[in-house]
Design a protein around this motif. Structure first.
Motif, PDB file in Angstrom:
ATOM      1  N   PRO A 106       8.850  -8.482  -4.459  1.00 36.92           N
ATOM      2  CA  PRO A 106       7.810  -7.444  -4.501  1.00 36.92           C
ATOM      3  C   PRO A 106       8.072  -6.438  -5.622  1.00 36.92           C
ATOM      4  N   HIS A 107       7.065  -6.216  -6.456  1.00 39.48           N
ATOM      5  CA  HIS A 107       7.131  -5.229  -7.546  1.00 39.48           C
ATOM      6  C   HIS A 107       6.203  -4.067  -7.186  1.00 39.48           C
ATOM      7  N   LEU A 108       6.738  -2.852  -7.214  1.00 39.71           N
ATOM      8  CA  LEU A 108       5.967  -1.669  -6.820  1.00 39.71           C
ATOM      9  C   LEU A 108       4.971  -1.276  -7.912  1.00 39.71           C
ATOM     10  N   LEU A 109       3.713  -1.037  -7.513  1.00 44.39           N
ATOM     11  CA  LEU A 109       2.692  -0.531  -8.441  1.00 44.39           C
ATOM     12  C   LEU A 109       2.574   0.985  -8.348  1.00 44.39           C
ATOM     13  N   GLU A 110       2.434   1.493  -7.106  1.00 44.20           N
ATOM     14  CA  GLU A 110       2.269   2.936  -6.939  1.00 44.20           C
ATOM     15  C   GLU A 110       2.452   3.305  -5.480  1.00 44.20           C
ATOM     16  N   VAL A 111       2.576   4.625  -5.248  1.00 44.37           N
ATOM     17  CA  VAL A 111       2.702   5.163  -3.894  1.00 44.37           C
ATOM     18  C   VAL A 111       1.577   6.175  -3.696  1.00 44.37           C
ATOM     19  N   ASN A 112       0.801   6.005  -2.621  1.00 46.16           N
ATOM     20  CA  ASN A 112      -0.251   6.966  -2.263  1.00 46.16           C
ATOM     21  C   ASN A 112       0.249   7.809  -1.097  1.00 46.16           C
ATOM     22  N   THR A 113       0.133   9.119  -1.212  1.00 44.17           N
ATOM     23  CA  THR A 113       0.623   9.979  -0.127  1.00 44.17           C
ATOM     24  C   THR A 113      -0.501  10.557   0.727  1.00 44.17           C
ATOM     25  N   VAL A 114      -1.747  10.450   0.277  1.00 46.17           N
ATOM     26  CA  VAL A 114      -2.891  10.810   1.133  1.00 46.17           C
ATOM     27  C   VAL A 114      -3.842   9.614   1.113  1.00 46.17           C
ATOM     28  N   PRO A 115      -3.463   8.523   1.805  1.00 46.66           N
ATOM     29  CA  PRO A 115      -4.306   7.328   1.779  1.00 46.66           C
ATOM     30  C   PRO A 115      -5.614   7.559   2.524  1.00 46.66           C
TER      31      PRO A 115
END
Length: 328
Positions: free
Chosen positions: A283-292
Motif C-alpha cells: 500500500p502506497h499512501l496518497l493522502e490523509v483526510n481529517t474531516v472526511p
C-alpha cells in the motif's frame, strides 16, 4: 444536562456545498436526548447560527457564542464538518483552542500538516510509509516538464497541494498537457504536487478513536468509472465503492497496519480517512483526510455501517471523545 453542540459547516473552499450536506446530516442524526444540536454556517463574509426556522443570528467571534431573543447560547463542544479551509487546515482548531472550546477533529498542527500533501508525505516517509514519486512546483516557478517526466514518469497526476475533494487534479499523459494541468491546479492553491501514476487497487481506510481505542474501520475499494477518482466519481455516483474491499487477507492486514500507524505517528484524534493504492502488493499512501465526508453516501459512514456503528453512535462517540481530558 444536555450538552450544547455547535455543528460548524460551510467553509471558504470549493468544498463548501459538500460540507453543508455533511453538517446537515450530523444535525439531523445527533441523539436529541443527549445533545442540543445547533447549526453554525462559517463563510468568509459571515459566521451565523441558523435556527430551526432558518433564521440567521450573528456569531460573536470573541467567545464563539450566539445571542437569540436576548438569550446567550454558549457551546460545550464543536462538531467540525468543514472540509477544506478553515476547518481542515488548522485555522478553526487554533481559534477554538484560543476560546477554550473542545472540538471533534484533530488538533491544529495535525490538521495543518495533513492538509499539506507535500509536508504530510515528507513527515511520514522516515517511518517507512510508502508513497508515489513526487515533484513540487510553487506558483511562479519555471516548470521544467522534462525534469518532471524524468522524476515521476508518464502518465502522472498534477494536484493542488492543499485542496480536497479532487478539486484541482488532472491526469497527464504527455508533455503538452502539463500547461493546462498546472492552470487547473493553481486555481485551487499556490503549490502543486506532481505524483507518479500508481496502477493498482485503490482503497480508502477510515481510522477513528472509538470508545477510547484507535479503531480501523472496514476498508473501501474505489472503482472509478472515470479515468481516476475525480470529483464526478466521488460525488456524482460515477464510481463503485465496495466495502469491504476485495483484498487478500495479507493485503488487508498490510493496509490496516499502515493506516493505523499513520494515525498514531501523526498523533491524530477524531476522524481520519487515508487513501492508498497498492503497487507490487504494497500500500502506497496518497493522502490523509481529517474531516472526511459525513453524508449518508460518504465513505466513512458506509464503513462504520459495515462495522455495525450507526451514524448516531459514530457522531455521538466523536463528541464524547472530545470531552476526554477536558476539565469538567
Amino acid at each position: 444536562m444536555k450538552k450544547n453542540i455547535a455543528i460548524i459547516m460551510g467553509g471558504y473552499s470549493s468544498e463548501f456545498e459538500i460540507s453543508l450536506k455533511s453538517g446537515q446530516v450530523v444535525y439531523e442524526t445527533l441523539d436529541s436526548t443527549k445533545f442540543n444540536a445547533h447549526r453554525i454556517h462559517i463563510f468568509e463574509d459571515k459566521w451565523v447560527y441558523v435556527d430551526s426556522d432558518n433564521n440567521e443570528h450573528q456569531v460573536d467571534k470573541n467567545d464563539f457564542s450566539v445571542t437569540v431573543n436576548g438569550q446567550k447560547i454558549t457551546f460545550d463542544c464543536v462538531f467540525n464538518a468543514i472540509h477544506g479551509t478553515p476547518g481542515e487546515d488548522g485555522f478553526m482548531q487554533a481559534y477554538l483552542d484560543l476560546v477554550n472550546i473542545p472540538q471533534t477533529s484533530c488538533n491544529m498542527y495535525q490538521a495543518a500538516l495533513t492538509f499539506n500533501k507535500r509536508d504530510c508525505l515528507s513527515t511520514l516517509k522516515p517511518y517507512g510509509i510508502k508513497t508515489a514519486e513526487s515533484y513540487f512546483v510553487n506558483f511562479g516557478d519555471d516548470v521544467d516538464e522534462d525534469a518532471i517526466i524524468s522524476k515521476v514518469g508518464l502518465p502522472c497526476f498534477v494536484k493542488a497541494n492543499k485542496a480536497g475533494s479532487s478539486f484541482g487534479i488532472s491526469k497527464v499523459y504527455n508533455k503538452e498537457d502539463f500547461k493546462k494541468a498546472f492552470e487547473v491546479a493553481f486555481k485551487e492553491d499556490d503549490e502543486v504536487i506532481v505524483e507518479s501514476f500508481l496502477d493498482g487497487v485503490e482503497v480508502s481506510v477510515g481510522v477513528i478513536t472509538y470508545k477510547g481505542e484507535v479503531t480501523v474501520l472496514p476498508i473501501t475499494e474505489i472503482v472509478s468509472n472515470n479515468d481516476f477518482f475525480d470529483y464526478q466519481a466521488k460525488y456524482l455516483g460515477q464510481s463503485q465503492e465496495i466495502t469491504p474491499a476485495r483484498l487478500t487477507p495479507e493485503e488487508e492486514e498490510k493496509v490496516r497496519t499502515v493506516a493505523k500507524k499513520v494515525y498514531e505517528v501523526l498523533k491524530m484524534k477524531g476522524f481520519s480517512r487515508s487513501e492508498f493504492i497498492f503497487k507490487d502488493g504494497e500500500p502506497h499512501l496518497l493522502e490523509v483526510n481529517t474531516v472526511p465526508g459525513m453524508t449518508k453516501a460518504s465513505i466513512l459512514p458506509q464503513q462504520a455501517a459495515v462495522a455495525g456503528i450507526s451514524l448516531s453512535d459514530l457522531f455521538g462517540n466523536a463528541i464524547e471523545e472530545c470531552f476526554k481530558g477536558q476539565p469538567h
